[in-house]
Design an enzyme around this catalytic site. Structure first.
Site, PDB file in Angstrom:
ATOM      1  N   ILE A   1      -4.141   4.566   0.488  1.00 56.01           N
ATOM      2  CA  ILE A   1      -4.693   4.948   1.790  1.00 56.01           C
ATOM      3  C   ILE A   1      -5.832   5.946   1.632  1.00 56.01           C
ATOM      4  CG2 ILE A   1      -4.136   6.035   4.000  1.00 56.01           C
ATOM      5  CD1 ILE A   1      -1.147   5.218   3.324  1.00 56.01           C
TER       6      ILE A   1
ATOM      7  N   TYR B   1       0.834  -1.200   0.000  1.00 53.49           N
ATOM      8  CA  TYR B   1       0.000   0.000   0.000  1.00 53.49           C
ATOM      9  C   TYR B   1       0.867   1.248   0.000  1.00 53.49           C
ATOM     10  CZ  TYR B   1       0.888   0.715   5.040  1.00 53.49           C
ATOM     11  OH  TYR B   1       1.475   0.953   6.255  1.00 53.49           O
ATOM     12  N   CYS B   2       0.288   2.351  -0.454  1.00 59.17           N
ATOM     13  CA  CYS B   2       0.947   3.653  -0.447  1.00 59.17           C
ATOM     14  C   CYS B   2      -0.144   4.719  -0.399  1.00 59.17           C
ATOM     15  CB  CYS B   2       1.869   3.817  -1.659  1.00 59.17           C
ATOM     16  SG  CYS B   2       1.033   3.667  -3.254  1.00 59.17           S
ATOM     17  N   THR B   3       0.210   5.967  -0.633  1.00 61.56           N
ATOM     18  CA  THR B   3      -0.751   7.055  -0.459  1.00 61.56           C
ATOM     19  C   THR B   3      -1.932   6.957  -1.420  1.00 61.56           C
ATOM     20  OG1 THR B   3       1.068   8.500   0.219  1.00 61.56           O
ATOM     21  CG2 THR B   3      -1.027   9.558  -0.327  1.00 61.56           C
TER      22      THR B   3
END
Length: 319
Positions: free
Chosen positions: A203, A174-176
């Site tokens: 996110i 996951y990342c922004t």
């Protein structure tokens, strides 16, 4: 309803004449009074922009009208005002700096929509892996996630050995906003990981659609808000003030331009120490004026909103 919107988006698709597209896209943003940061590359488009609701709607419609971007996914957040001070539309080699030998159009991890991610994240056979920089996951990350002490995605090959023992697990990256995971998950697959997934939309989308459950702290963002709440279900604060150690999720860029580190700093220490992370930084003769936000817009050389980097050769990709 708030009057402005922030749009976060990316899309991997070949752009034959990226230089010409950059110029055209820049003009579109100017016409719609948008501010923000957009990267154009032969491999696609990546951006975060802010503007009035009607202008953002017009922008999304214009982008989706191009067959190359018909399936683009916009993450849309409501805000009170512009979250940027300038407009930058840059031409680069990649839409996210990685130097990883992968092509996410050919192979990438299985996309999980936010609802699917929420249902799967607590499976004992699942490991969440944060693909963001260290200063980002310092202020917020998913409960129990693996994090790497890296400055950017180019360093991933140096850290992948830290999770080599987890190859029999289901890995969810996951990342922004999802863009880093397109290449990060592809790279994990190339390194022998077989069950690789990624949180589609990152996110931000998870917070917007599923309430952000189990995301501890705040999410670092690349505009003048610096960090935002995403968890409306079981929020908590995990970061501490760089100066005094009290719990705070308030992020700043150090007021020393020679430093510019991203650190958590409580409001009291921000005022007492003029927005700096160390006493040496506070003594910097070029110290920027701290206005309470800890956000400082860069002063690019040779750039104007109306023209962009016209001094570059059109055939040259910006570094």
């Amino acid at each position: 309803m708030k009057p402005y919107r922030v749009l976060l988006y990316y899309y991997y698709t070949p752009i034959a004449d990226a230089a010409a597209f950059r110029d055209e896209h820049h003009r579109l943003c100017l016409d719609l009074n948008l501010l923000g940061r957009i990267i154009v590359a032969p491999e696609g488009l990546n951006g975060t922009v802010s503007g009035l609701t009607a202008d953002c709607e017009a922008y999304m419609n214009a982008v989706k009208a191009d067959p190359r971007f018909a399936a683009i996914d916009f993450k849309v957040d409501e805000v009170e005002a512009h979250t940027f001070q300038k407009l930058h539309v840059r031409l680069k080699e990649e839409i996210v700096n990685s130097d990883l030998p992968v092509n996410p159009r050919e192979q990438t991890g299985i996309h999980l929509e936010p609802a699917e991610f929420r249902a799967m994240k607590n499976d004992p056979d699942v490991v969440l892996v944060d693909m963001r920089s260290n200063y980002e996951h310092t202020v917020g990350r998913f409960k129990g996630a693996v994090t790497f002490d890296m400055e950017n995605l180019r360093e991933l090959p140096d850290h992948v050995g830290e999770i080599a023992h987890l190859k029999d697990k289901k890995i969810i990256t996951y990342c922004t906003g999802g863009i880093k995971c397109e290449k990060a998950s592809a790279y994990l697959l190339s390194q022998g990981f077989e069950n690789v997934y990624q949180l589609h939309g990152g996110i931000i989308k998870y917070g917007l659609e599923e309430g952000g459950e189990d995301f501890d702290g705040q999410c670092y963002v690349f505009d003048n808000r610096l960090a935002v709440d995403v968890n409306a279900i079981n929020p908590t604060v995990i970061s501490t003030c760089h100066r005094c150690g009290t719990p705070t999720s308030r992020m700043i860029n150090c007021a020393s331009p020679a430093c510019n580190n991203h650190v958590p700093l409580c409001e009291a220490c921000g005022d007492t120490h003029a927005g700096t992370c160390t006493d040496d930084c506070k003594a910097d003769p070029q110290l920027r004026t701290y206005d309470g936000t800890g956000y400082y817009s860069k002063k690019p050389i040779g750039y104007s909103p109306g023209l962009g980097y016209r001094s570059m050769k059109r055939s040259e990709l910006a570094k």
